[in-house]
Design a protein around this motif. Sequence first.
Motif, PDB file in Angstrom:
ATOM      1  N   ALA A 188       0.382  -1.151   0.286  1.00 33.20           N
ATOM      2  CA  ALA A 188      -0.206   0.002  -0.151  1.00 33.20           C
ATOM      3  C   ALA A 188       0.807   1.241  -0.153  1.00 33.20           C
ATOM      4  O   ALA A 188       0.718   2.655  -0.305  1.00 33.20           O
ATOM      5  CB  ALA A 188      -1.439   0.197   1.656  1.00 33.20           C
ATOM      6  N   ASN A 189       1.794   1.118   0.311  1.00 32.23           N
ATOM      7  CA  ASN A 189       3.130   2.750   0.938  1.00 32.23           C
ATOM      8  C   ASN A 189       4.019   2.299  -0.405  1.00 32.23           C
ATOM      9  O   ASN A 189       3.385   3.591  -0.663  1.00 32.23           O
ATOM     10  CB  ASN A 189       4.030   2.150   2.064  1.00 32.23           C
ATOM     11  N   LEU A 190       3.994   1.672  -1.357  1.00 25.35           N
ATOM     12  CA  LEU A 190       4.645   1.794  -2.920  1.00 25.35           C
ATOM     13  C   LEU A 190       3.506   1.862  -3.537  1.00 25.35           C
ATOM     14  O   LEU A 190       3.813   3.100  -4.283  1.00 25.35           O
ATOM     15  CB  LEU A 190       4.859   0.210  -2.622  1.00 25.35           C
ATOM     16  N   ASP A 191       2.261   1.955  -3.246  1.00 24.94           N
ATOM     17  CA  ASP A 191       1.233   2.269  -4.541  1.00 24.94           C
ATOM     18  C   ASP A 191       0.879   3.662  -4.250  1.00 24.94           C
ATOM     19  O   ASP A 191       1.026   4.977  -5.039  1.00 24.94           O
ATOM     20  CB  ASP A 191       0.342   1.720  -4.315  1.00 24.94           C
ATOM     21  N   VAL A 192       1.323   4.177  -3.166  1.00 21.19           N
ATOM     22  CA  VAL A 192       0.845   5.344  -2.412  1.00 21.19           C
ATOM     23  C   VAL A 192       2.229   6.397  -3.193  1.00 21.19           C
ATOM     24  O   VAL A 192       1.921   7.230  -3.928  1.00 21.19           O
ATOM     25  CB  VAL A 192       0.518   5.996  -0.986  1.00 21.19           C
ATOM     26  N   ALA A 193       3.000   5.835  -2.645  1.00 16.37           N
ATOM     27  CA  ALA A 193       4.739   6.303  -3.411  1.00 16.37           C
ATOM     28  C   ALA A 193       4.903   6.852  -5.242  1.00 16.37           C
ATOM     29  O   ALA A 193       5.103   7.574  -4.944  1.00 16.37           O
ATOM     30  CB  ALA A 193       5.939   5.907  -2.714  1.00 16.37           C
ATOM     31  N   LYS A 194       3.878   5.166  -5.763  1.00 17.89           N
ATOM     32  CA  LYS A 194       4.291   5.457  -6.980  1.00 17.89           C
ATOM     33  C   LYS A 194       3.960   6.686  -7.229  1.00 17.89           C
ATOM     34  O   LYS A 194       3.739   7.021  -8.541  1.00 17.89           O
ATOM     35  CB  LYS A 194       3.943   4.379  -7.820  1.00 17.89           C
ATOM     36  N   ALA A 195       1.853   7.023  -6.974  1.00 18.03           N
ATOM     37  CA  ALA A 195       0.885   7.803  -6.917  1.00 18.03           C
ATOM     38  C   ALA A 195       1.821   8.862  -7.113  1.00 18.03           C
ATOM     39  O   ALA A 195       1.727  10.011  -7.591  1.00 18.03           O
ATOM     40  CB  ALA A 195      -0.047   7.649  -6.305  1.00 18.03           C
ATOM     41  N   GLU A 196       1.685   9.547  -6.013  1.00 17.77           N
ATOM     42  CA  GLU A 196       2.776  10.640  -5.644  1.00 17.77           C
ATOM     43  C   GLU A 196       3.623  10.649  -6.198  1.00 17.77           C
ATOM     44  O   GLU A 196       4.369  12.483  -6.777  1.00 17.77           O
ATOM     45  CB  GLU A 196       3.791  10.294  -3.837  1.00 17.77           C
ATOM     46  N   GLN A 197       4.744   9.715  -7.474  1.00 18.98           N
ATOM     47  CA  GLN A 197       5.433   9.871  -7.922  1.00 18.98           C
ATOM     48  C   GLN A 197       5.237  10.690  -9.010  1.00 18.98           C
ATOM     49  O   GLN A 197       5.777  11.848  -9.744  1.00 18.98           O
ATOM     50  CB  GLN A 197       6.362   9.107  -7.977  1.00 18.98           C
ATOM     51  N   ILE A 198       3.789   9.957  -9.491  1.00 14.31           N
ATOM     52  CA  ILE A 198       3.162  10.400 -10.621  1.00 14.31           C
ATOM     53  C   ILE A 198       3.130  12.366 -10.818  1.00 14.31           C
ATOM     54  O   ILE A 198       3.405  12.755 -11.805  1.00 14.31           O
ATOM     55  CB  ILE A 198       2.233   9.666 -11.704  1.00 14.31           C
ATOM     56  N   GLN A 199       2.459  12.204  -9.771  1.00 13.31           N
ATOM     57  CA  GLN A 199       1.977  13.828  -9.763  1.00 13.31           C
ATOM     58  C   GLN A 199       3.378  14.205  -9.394  1.00 13.31           C
ATOM     59  O   GLN A 199       3.005  15.783 -10.291  1.00 13.31           O
ATOM     60  CB  GLN A 199       1.124  13.763  -8.118  1.00 13.31           C
ATOM     61  N   ALA A 200       4.113  14.419  -8.880  1.00  8.85           N
ATOM     62  CA  ALA A 200       5.246  15.339  -9.197  1.00  8.85           C
ATOM     63  C   ALA A 200       5.391  15.264 -10.297  1.00  8.85           C
ATOM     64  O   ALA A 200       6.293  15.891 -10.995  1.00  8.85           O
ATOM     65  CB  ALA A 200       6.394  14.619  -8.365  1.00  8.85           C
ATOM     66  N   GLU A 201       5.702  14.121 -11.554  1.00  9.04           N
ATOM     67  CA  GLU A 201       6.525  14.040 -13.099  1.00  9.04           C
ATOM     68  C   GLU A 201       5.698  15.411 -13.893  1.00  9.04           C
ATOM     69  O   GLU A 201       5.896  15.747 -14.444  1.00  9.04           O
ATOM     70  CB  GLU A 201       6.462  12.785 -13.195  1.00  9.04           C
ATOM     71  N   ASN A 202       4.357  15.568 -13.216  1.00  8.58           N
ATOM     72  CA  ASN A 202       2.822  15.689 -14.327  1.00  8.58           C
ATOM     73  C   ASN A 202       3.330  17.196 -13.832  1.00  8.58           C
ATOM     74  O   ASN A 202       3.387  18.276 -14.652  1.00  8.58           O
ATOM     75  CB  ASN A 202       1.492  15.210 -13.822  1.00  8.58           C
ATOM     76  N   ASP A 203       3.584  17.889 -12.479  1.00 10.80           N
ATOM     77  CA  ASP A 203       4.167  19.247 -12.120  1.00 10.80           C
ATOM     78  C   ASP A 203       4.944  20.103 -12.697  1.00 10.80           C
ATOM     79  O   ASP A 203       5.498  20.504 -13.224  1.00 10.80           O
ATOM     80  CB  ASP A 203       4.158  19.046 -10.285  1.00 10.80           C
ATOM     81  N   LEU A 204       6.461  18.377 -13.236  1.00  8.31           N
ATOM     82  CA  LEU A 204       7.555  18.636 -13.260  1.00  8.31           C
ATOM     83  C   LEU A 204       7.271  19.695 -14.670  1.00  8.31           C
ATOM     84  O   LEU A 204       7.784  20.416 -15.268  1.00  8.31           O
ATOM     85  CB  LEU A 204       8.629  18.108 -12.767  1.00  8.31           C
ATOM     86  N   LEU A 205       6.709  18.677 -15.456  1.00  7.98           N
ATOM     87  CA  LEU A 205       5.712  18.788 -16.672  1.00  7.98           C
ATOM     88  C   LEU A 205       5.393  19.733 -17.167  1.00  7.98           C
ATOM     89  O   LEU A 205       5.658  20.813 -18.239  1.00  7.98           O
ATOM     90  CB  LEU A 205       5.267  17.541 -17.790  1.00  7.98           C
ATOM     91  N   SER A 206       4.184  20.644 -15.533  1.00 10.86           N
ATOM     92  CA  SER A 206       3.044  21.651 -16.381  1.00 10.86           C
ATOM     93  C   SER A 206       4.879  22.448 -16.378  1.00 10.86           C
ATOM     94  O   SER A 206       4.339  24.376 -16.927  1.00 10.86           O
ATOM     95  CB  SER A 206       2.905  22.197 -14.792  1.00 10.86           C
ATOM     96  N   ASN A 207       6.481  22.959 -14.894  1.00  6.23           N
ATOM     97  CA  ASN A 207       6.803  23.781 -14.767  1.00  6.23           C
ATOM     98  C   ASN A 207       7.939  24.242 -15.874  1.00  6.23           C
ATOM     99  O   ASN A 207       7.782  24.805 -16.490  1.00  6.23           O
ATOM    100  CB  ASN A 207       7.682  23.724 -13.590  1.00  6.23           C
ATOM    101  N   GLN A 208       7.905  23.010 -16.754  1.00  2.39           N
ATOM    102  CA  GLN A 208       8.723  22.765 -17.925  1.00  2.39           C
ATOM    103  C   GLN A 208       8.055  23.674 -18.890  1.00  2.39           C
ATOM    104  O   GLN A 208       9.111  24.385 -19.309  1.00  2.39           O
ATOM    105  CB  GLN A 208       9.129  21.682 -18.282  1.00  2.39           C
ATOM    106  N   GLN A 209       6.850  23.285 -19.521  1.00  4.95           N
ATOM    107  CA  GLN A 209       5.938  23.879 -20.287  1.00  4.95           C
ATOM    108  C   GLN A 209       6.277  24.922 -20.001  1.00  4.95           C
ATOM    109  O   GLN A 209       6.204  26.233 -21.267  1.00  4.95           O
ATOM    110  CB  GLN A 209       4.865  23.409 -20.030  1.00  4.95           C
ATOM    111  N   SER A 210       5.269  26.090 -19.031  1.00  6.07           N
ATOM    112  CA  SER A 210       5.401  27.344 -18.366  1.00  6.07           C
ATOM    113  C   SER A 210       6.729  27.697 -18.478  1.00  6.07           C
ATOM    114  O   SER A 210       6.844  28.747 -19.006  1.00  6.07           O
ATOM    115  CB  SER A 210       5.769  27.544 -17.067  1.00  6.07           C
TER     116      SER A 210
END
Length: 437
Positions: free
Chosen positions: A181-203
């Motif tokens: 369960a903790n691994l699944d949450v960590a992976k979800a957080e990683q996906i969100q972090a990567e998505n936020d990074l992509l948004s920042n790079q686009q900006s």
Amino acid sequence: MLTVMMGCASAHALEDLNGLYQLAVNHNADYRAALANTEAEREELTKAKALFYPKVNLGLMRGRGVTDRTTQTNIGSLNSNLNYELENYSFSVKQPLFNKETMAIYGGAKSYVSAQESLLEQENAKLILKLVSVYLETLYGQERVRLQQSKVDAVSQQLRQAEQRYQRGSGTVVEVSEAQANLDVAKAEQIQAENDLLSNQQSLQILTGVSQPLSAELVVDGLNRFTGAEYPIERWLDLARQNHPELAAATLEVDVARKDIEKKQAGHYPTLDLVGVRSYSQNDSNNTLGSRFDTTTIALQMNVPLFAGGYVSANVRQSANRLTASEETMTAKSREIEFNVRKYYQSLQAQQQSISAYQQAVQSATVALDGTQKGFLAGFKTNHEVLDAQQKLFSTRLLLTKAYYSLISDWVNLQFSSGLLSLEALNRVSQVFVSKK
């Protein structure tokens, strides 16, 4: 990656942030529009100056005329048909000698153009602020992704250990499920972090046209130059009052409003012009057929307004109300700037305290996790305790990383709010980043 080291940034890192600024100046449409608009508004001063210069006119007319004329005589009506050429040439010069409205327009134009120059300076500061903000957010996003990946790796290792213990009979299925369960949450957080990074790079790409990842890392020991302690808060407020471009523009707009009142009051004043005319005409009307006139005149021409139905007085009252509005706008802008200076000054002090606390918390969490993992392997600690210790360590590391970048951001915003944000401040930020090897 965050690094703890001393020394100035490499030339490459300096070129990175400053190079991005040059790209933003040439690429950002909002700033280029501000440049073009300011260049257009500068012409207002040229237009105002033109009112003082002579007005020169050249009039030319040449053609033919046909007139059917009936003349009453003693013997009755006499009809005649006239077919003739007509000419009219005139050259006139009008030099204003006194015009109060013109003087007010010129004074207002000078203040107006100065206000636009101040606003352009503010647009440049906004561009630097936006660039630094997106730059810091992108670097923080890259660091956040790295930390999330480290968290995923650590939780994955803990899951493997829990599965091995379960296979040996010394663990439970609950431990495995907890770790999964903790691994699944960590992976979800990683996906969100990567998505936020992509948004920042686009900006960043929209701002500068650069699409590749940034290759810079923070020199943590260089953060001691972003304290804001070089001045007390009252000195920062004085600097803002003296240097903030928007406050300067608002002050100049008040002066523009005053000049507008003078302009409207000029409707009660006479005007005086020097007029010179040179003209030549031939057959230019039925009354001058067969005549030529060659005339030169020079004269003083005065126009004295006597009554306009209250139009001038209404204009004056209207401009007086607009002056009051401009003064209130200036007051509001002054209060807003003072609020922002105090806010970022206080936030800067709080960030420094937070960084010290987070640094100590990371050290404590690291020691706690190491002890918990050893206790888990020895059978004294549970899998849940290890996972909890991991969560605390990575959360604290992320908070510390964010605090580092927030400190720089608050310092830049303090410079901006004080009207001091310039390329010098940009260079100072550049010096705490080095290129990755």
